[in-house]
Motif scaffolding. Structure first.
Motif, PDB file in Angstrom:
ATOM      1  N   SER A   1       0.874  -1.100   0.118  1.00  0.00           N
ATOM      2  CA  SER A   1       0.003   0.137  -0.197  1.00  0.00           C
ATOM      3  C   SER A   1       0.836   1.241  -0.031  1.00  0.00           C
ATOM      4  O   SER A   1       2.102   1.239  -0.021  1.00  0.00           O
ATOM      5  N   CYS A   2       0.213   2.560  -0.133  1.00  0.00           N
ATOM      6  CA  CYS A   2       1.228   3.611   0.238  1.00  0.00           C
ATOM      7  C   CYS A   2       1.876   3.666   1.277  1.00  0.00           C
ATOM      8  O   CYS A   2       2.942   4.043   1.568  1.00  0.00           O
ATOM      9  N   ALA A   3       1.098   3.113   2.604  1.00  0.00           N
ATOM     10  CA  ALA A   3       1.686   3.086   3.805  1.00  0.00           C
ATOM     11  C   ALA A   3       3.020   2.195   4.034  1.00  0.00           C
ATOM     12  O   ALA A   3       3.660   2.346   5.025  1.00  0.00           O
ATOM     13  N   THR A   4       3.166   1.195   2.889  1.00  0.00           N
ATOM     14  CA  THR A   4       4.109   0.549   3.145  1.00  0.00           C
ATOM     15  C   THR A   4       5.683   1.181   3.106  1.00  0.00           C
ATOM     16  O   THR A   4       6.451   1.004   3.710  1.00  0.00           O
ATOM     17  N   CYS A   5       5.626   2.107   2.305  1.00  0.00           N
ATOM     18  CA  CYS A   5       6.673   2.990   2.102  1.00  0.00           C
ATOM     19  C   CYS A   5       6.647   4.356   2.887  1.00  0.00           C
ATOM     20  O   CYS A   5       7.621   5.021   3.047  1.00  0.00           O
ATOM     21  N   HIS A   6       5.465   4.806   3.292  1.00  0.00           N
ATOM     22  CA  HIS A   6       5.133   6.011   4.190  1.00  0.00           C
ATOM     23  C   HIS A   6       4.213   5.505   5.453  1.00  0.00           C
ATOM     24  O   HIS A   6       3.236   5.816   5.452  1.00  0.00           O
ATOM     25  N   ASP A   7       5.136   4.967   6.357  1.00  0.00           N
ATOM     26  CA  ASP A   7       4.584   4.343   7.763  1.00  0.00           C
ATOM     27  C   ASP A   7       4.159   5.655   8.594  1.00  0.00           C
ATOM     28  O   ASP A   7       5.225   6.258   9.051  1.00  0.00           O
ATOM     29  N   PRO A   8       2.969   5.872   9.203  1.00  0.00           N
ATOM     30  CA  PRO A   8       2.788   7.134  10.026  1.00  0.00           C
ATOM     31  C   PRO A   8       3.471   6.976  11.339  1.00  0.00           C
ATOM     32  O   PRO A   8       3.678   7.937  11.942  1.00  0.00           O
ATOM     33  N   LYS A   9       3.916   5.733  11.877  1.00  0.00           N
ATOM     34  CA  LYS A   9       4.377   5.526  12.961  1.00  0.00           C
ATOM     35  C   LYS A   9       6.101   6.083  13.154  1.00  0.00           C
ATOM     36  O   LYS A   9       6.608   6.213  14.082  1.00  0.00           O
ATOM     37  N   ILE A  10       6.477   6.085  11.643  1.00  0.00           N
ATOM     38  CA  ILE A  10       7.754   6.819  11.512  1.00  0.00           C
ATOM     39  C   ILE A  10       7.720   8.176  10.689  1.00  0.00           C
ATOM     40  O   ILE A  10       8.777   8.155   9.504  1.00  0.00           O
ATOM     41  N   ALA A  11       6.845   8.660  10.943  1.00  0.00           N
ATOM     42  CA  ALA A  11       6.642  10.018   9.993  1.00  0.00           C
ATOM     43  C   ALA A  11       6.447  10.064   8.591  1.00  0.00           C
ATOM     44  O   ALA A  11       6.832  10.585   7.817  1.00  0.00           O
ATOM     45  N   PHE A  12       5.813   8.658   8.318  1.00  0.00           N
ATOM     46  CA  PHE A  12       5.454   8.405   6.869  1.00  0.00           C
ATOM     47  C   PHE A  12       6.711   8.400   5.816  1.00  0.00           C
ATOM     48  O   PHE A  12       6.748   8.591   4.978  1.00  0.00           O
ATOM     49  N   THR A  13       7.679   7.551   6.648  1.00  0.00           N
ATOM     50  CA  THR A  13       8.657   7.037   5.849  1.00  0.00           C
ATOM     51  C   THR A  13       8.834   5.818   5.915  1.00  0.00           C
ATOM     52  O   THR A  13       8.274   5.066   6.826  1.00  0.00           O
ATOM     53  N   ASP A  14      10.025   5.161   5.692  1.00  0.00           N
ATOM     54  CA  ASP A  14      10.091   3.584   5.873  1.00  0.00           C
ATOM     55  C   ASP A  14      11.282   3.238   6.469  1.00  0.00           C
ATOM     56  O   ASP A  14      11.797   1.864   6.316  1.00  0.00           O
ATOM     57  N   ASN A  15      12.313   4.397   6.735  1.00  0.00           N
ATOM     58  CA  ASN A  15      13.963   3.801   7.398  1.00  0.00           C
ATOM     59  C   ASN A  15      14.722   3.017   6.463  1.00  0.00           C
ATOM     60  O   ASN A  15      15.671   2.243   7.143  1.00  0.00           O
ATOM     61  N   ARG A  16      14.631   3.051   5.228  1.00  0.00           N
ATOM     62  CA  ARG A  16      15.719   2.326   4.327  1.00  0.00           C
ATOM     63  C   ARG A  16      16.164   3.451   3.276  1.00  0.00           C
ATOM     64  O   ARG A  16      15.357   4.150   3.185  1.00  0.00           O
ATOM     65  N   PRO A  17      17.461   3.112   3.004  1.00  0.00           N
ATOM     66  CA  PRO A  17      17.962   4.258   1.973  1.00  0.00           C
ATOM     67  C   PRO A  17      16.922   4.251   0.682  1.00  0.00           C
ATOM     68  O   PRO A  17      16.487   5.259   0.136  1.00  0.00           O
ATOM     69  N   PHE A  18      16.611   2.891   0.037  1.00  0.00           N
ATOM     70  CA  PHE A  18      15.655   2.809  -1.012  1.00  0.00           C
ATOM     71  C   PHE A  18      14.579   2.109  -0.718  1.00  0.00           C
ATOM     72  O   PHE A  18      14.967   0.981  -0.113  1.00  0.00           O
ATOM     73  N   SER A  19      13.487   2.327  -1.064  1.00  0.00           N
ATOM     74  CA  SER A  19      12.289   1.608  -0.835  1.00  0.00           C
ATOM     75  C   SER A  19      12.091   0.578  -1.879  1.00  0.00           C
ATOM     76  O   SER A  19      12.579   0.753  -3.205  1.00  0.00           O
TER      77      SER A  19
END
Length: 353
Positions: A77-95
């Motif tokens: 989903s959109c949230a896979t790469c934009h996780d609200p629990k980490i300010a809508f990002t995903d903590n990886r260099p590249f998704s």
């Protein structure tokens, strides 16, 4: 014959009722929750006249944002790469996309997007408007790798979505335009404005000595000189939302804005991200090259690389950077972390229910 007439009359009555329902339904306006600091310091947010915020539209957009039905194999989903629990990002260099492919860009955090007044989105500014930005990842082969016709068909055949689109947009006929309008409505409600530093500006708390000195370093042209690109106590966005070459590279494998405009003078320029929520959004830069804030600060202190398009604001590039002391580096980090908003990452309005 009589039964046929009855069926025909029933059909026309049903179609007439359905048509009237679609014509007369009026969604409820959504009142954006604007922090007082934003109201005091910024002009009103940008809301397109052809996509006003409504309660039904925002709720639909939120549901779609978290729904993996938008991807080609229904795994992302959109949230896979934009996780609200980490300010809508995903903590990886590249998704990575649904096929295991990787791009060359870091997933940008999403918040305060309604105040992006130039309406250019993504690291390189290739998308004009949030609606257009929401369109592209669905079909991108290294992201969700789907087909909009197929996605619309899946949504049309879903047990809930036709009614939700009817409530939000007055029609139960689903297409990519309405999907992206709904997602953009939800994204415009994603607001972060209650960090420790916000509370300090409102007189609700005090800064530590280290945080205060870090802010002074940030604002001091002779030391940090950060505020030109990243805002100040008078700009609660903590970004200018413009594009800069900040001395990451001497030559460019990724042209950034230059690839979009075709102007060599724009090569190596990328959007200045907001400094809000840095406690949650590592790694940093458009390509996620820096794992820690210490690395980011060291880059501006001693790691600047000259190039033909280096931003004039990188005034000490010939000295490698601003050459901060060890204490000023530590204090600058303390200040930057004070811009992180715990209330935001725990806000249930932005979490999947």
């Amino acid at each position: 014959m009589k039964n046929i007439y009855i069926l025909l009359i029933s059909f026309f009555l049903l179609m007439n009722c359905s048509s009237k329902e679609e014509e007369t339904y009026v969604p409820i306006p959504y009142n954006l929750k604007i922090p007082q600091l934003f109201a005091d310091k910024l002009i009103a947010p940008i809301i397109p006249t052809n996509n006003p915020l409504t309660k039904e539209g925002v709720a639909l957009g939120k549901k779609l944002f978290f729904d993996k039905i938008l991807s080609g194999n229904s795994t992302q989903s959109c949230a896979t790469c934009h996780d609200p629990k980490i300010a809508f990002t995903d903590n990886r260099p590249f998704s990575d996309g649904i096929d295991g492919s990787f791009g060359n860009r870091n997933s940008m955090p999403l918040f305060n997007l309604a105040w992006n007044f130039d309406e250019l989105f993504t690291w390189d500014g290739k998308e004009f408007s949030l609606e257009k930005q929401a369109f592209e990842p669905v079909t991108n082969p290294i992201e969700m790798h789907a087909n909009w016709t197929v996605v619309a068909k899946k949504l049309q055949e879903h047990s809930e979505y036709p009614v939700l689109f009817l409530q939000a947009f007055g029609t139960s006929t689903i297409d990519s335009t309405l999907v992206t309008k709904a997602i953009a409505q939800f994204e415009r409600t994603i607001i972060s404005g209650n960090s420790k530093f916000d509370k300090f500006l409102k007189g609700e708390t005090t800064l530590t000595t280290e945080e205060q000195n870090g802010f002074d370093v940030f604002m001091d042209e002779a030391r940090g000189d950060c505020f030109h690109c990243h805002g100040s106590n008078n700009n609660p966005l903590w970004t200018d939302n413009k594009f800069h070459n900040n001395g990451l590279d001497a030559t460019f494998s990724d042209l950034g804005l230059g690839a979009i405009t075709g102007d060599p003078a724009d090569n190596g320029k990328f959007r200045s991200p907001s400094l809000r929520n840095l406690a949650f959004t590592a790694p940093y830069m458009h390509d996620g090259r820096f794992a820690t804030l210490e690395e980011v600060i060291n880059h501006y202190s001693i790691g600047l690389k000259p190039s033909s398009t280096i931003d004039p604001l990188m005034k000490k590039v010939n000295e490698g950077g601003v050459n901060l002391s060890t204490k000023d580096k530590a204090d600058l980090k303390a200040f930057l972390l004070s811009l992180s908003d715990l209330e935001f990452i725990n806000n249930q309005d932005f979490q999947e229910k």
